[in-house]
Design an enzyme around this catalytic site. Structure first.
Site, PDB file in Angstrom:
ATOM      1  N   ASP A 150       0.586   3.415  -3.404  1.00 41.42           N
ATOM      2  CA  ASP A 150      -0.776   4.128  -3.510  1.00 41.42           C
ATOM      3  C   ASP A 150      -0.761   5.446  -2.528  1.00 41.42           C
ATOM      4  OD1 ASP A 150      -1.509   2.093  -5.179  1.00 41.42           O
ATOM      5  OD2 ASP A 150      -2.376   0.894  -3.522  1.00 41.42           O
ATOM      6  N   GLY A 168       0.861  -1.272   0.031  1.00 43.03           N
ATOM      7  CA  GLY A 168       0.124   0.098   0.061  1.00 43.03           C
ATOM      8  C   GLY A 168       0.895   1.321   0.129  1.00 43.03           C
ATOM      9  N   ALA A 169       2.211   1.197   0.115  1.00 46.58           N
ATOM     10  CA  ALA A 169       3.016   2.291   0.282  1.00 46.58           C
ATOM     11  C   ALA A 169       2.958   2.971  -1.124  1.00 46.58           C
ATOM     12  CB  ALA A 169       4.296   2.174   0.452  1.00 46.58           C
TER      13      ALA A 169
END
Length: 372
Positions: free
Chosen positions: A287, A284-285
């Site tokens: 995004d 998720g980093a």
């Protein structure tokens, strides 16, 4: 998609139970932007099933407008399972023992179940086009383009340049496994990127997709976007921006006659180092970084501040389990982003740092090695 994360370490074959969450590149960006104080709308399709109910409720709880999401009575909501670890960019997902599998425990084991999903049935149409183009910015990713022929046609329509369209942001998000069975995935992604105003790409993705191994080479291959951000992992990120797009509060593409100004075609190049982070989950980093940079762009911040806000949002994701972390409040993030170079380099962020009180922020610039 609905995400299932193992409740403990081990291979998918060995883990007895999973924790449910939400995942999806575009919805992740929308959620982080909403938490950062922006109005966001998520445009997609989910099944008329319990997982679709969960996704809509969870994403709406972040403050995202989900009124443009369509329910599909005939197709299911996509799901995927993953273990902890880094996501491999240049290899296909492991398929068990034998060729194509990996024993590298640093790499995540990821299995998707979304063939024939509701989202894969998206295609060009008046309603989806109107919903997607109703804001100041439209954020897209290369993942959607890989889901089906209809999704690719929609992406091509939305990235076609025409008067009056919103600023189009595109995260390449190259995933070899999604393009299996095709030989032109990298070419398609480059085509889509060239039609956009703001493009994000990881250096590892650019190397895997196009054989480009430094930021300047990526810019030379993608000269069309007004702004290009090359993410270099722990080394930080570099942004290339046309001079008019680099000015604070420049949130729209330059006018059609700007080509007459030679200076407008010259890039401003700015880099910012990443933060030191105690990683909880490396997912998720990317995004979150895109959301932080977009937030700074919407607010008219400088290129350097936009990069720092991207790094701060990425750190929030890295220090939390799952695809989404709780980002810092705007005032909180602004104070971190305003640190001098020495203070920024000394920071080391761990779980819970986004709730750190202001007094700790003031101290962080003064101590030799401050961990939050």
């Amino acid at each position: 998609m609905v995400t299932f994360r193992p409740s403990g370490p081990g291979r998918l074959a060995d883990v007895p139970s999973f924790d449910r969450g939400i995942g999806g590149a575009e919805s992740n960006v929308a959620c982080v932007l909403a938490r950062a104080g922006h109005r966001t709308r998520w445009v997609s399709r989910v099944g008329a099933d319990g997982f679709g109910d969960h996704l809509l409720a969870a994403i709406a709880a972040y403050g995202v407008d989900t009124s443009a999401v369509r329910r599909d009575p005939d197709r299911p909501t996509g799901v995927y399972f993953r273990t902890s670890g880094e996501r491999a960019v240049d290899v296909a997902p492991p398929r068990g023992p034998g060729p194509g599998s990996t024993s590298d425990e640093r790499l995540a084991e990821v299995v998707y179940y979304r063939s024939g999903s509701a989202a894969s049935a998206m295609a060009p149409g008046r309603d989806i086009r109107a919903a997607a183009c109703s804001g100041r910015f439209l954020h897209l990713t290369g993942i959607t383009a890989a889901l089906s022929a209809g999704c690719l046609a929609l992406m091509r329509e939305l990235t076609t340049r025409h008067p009056g369209r919103p600023v189009v942001s595109f995260d390449v998000n190259y995933r070899v496994g999604l393009w299996q069975g095709t030989t032109n995935g990298p070419e398609v992604l480059a085509e889509l990127a060239r039609g956009c105003d703001l493009v994000f790409v990881g250096q590892d993705e650019a190397a895997a997709a196009w054989g480009l191994r430094d930021a300047a080479a990526v810019r030379a291959a993608l000269p069309e976007p007004e702004v290009l951000v090359v993410k270099r992992g722990a080394a930080g990120a570099t942004v290339f921006a046309r001079r008019d797009a680099a000015r604070p509060r420049a949130a729209t593409p330059r006018p059609a006659d700007a080509d007459a100004d030679a200076d407008a075609d010259a890039d401003v190049v700015v880099s910012a180092p990443a933060l030191r982070v105690d990683v909880v989950a490396p997912v998720g980093a990317g995004d979150a970084f895109a959301a932080g940079f977009l937030s700074g762009t919407l607010r008219g911040l400088s290129l350097h501040e936009r990069l720092r806000h991207g790094h701060l949002m990425a750190a929030a994701a890295l220090t939390a389990p799952g695809d989404l972390g709780e980002p810092p409040g705007r005032a909180h993030a602004d104070r971190w982003a305003a640190l001098d170079a020495d203070g920024w380099e000394r920071l080391r962020l761990g779980p819970g740092w986004t709730g750190c009180p202001a007094e700790a922020e003031d101290r962080s610039a003064k101590v030799e090695d401050h961990t939050v």
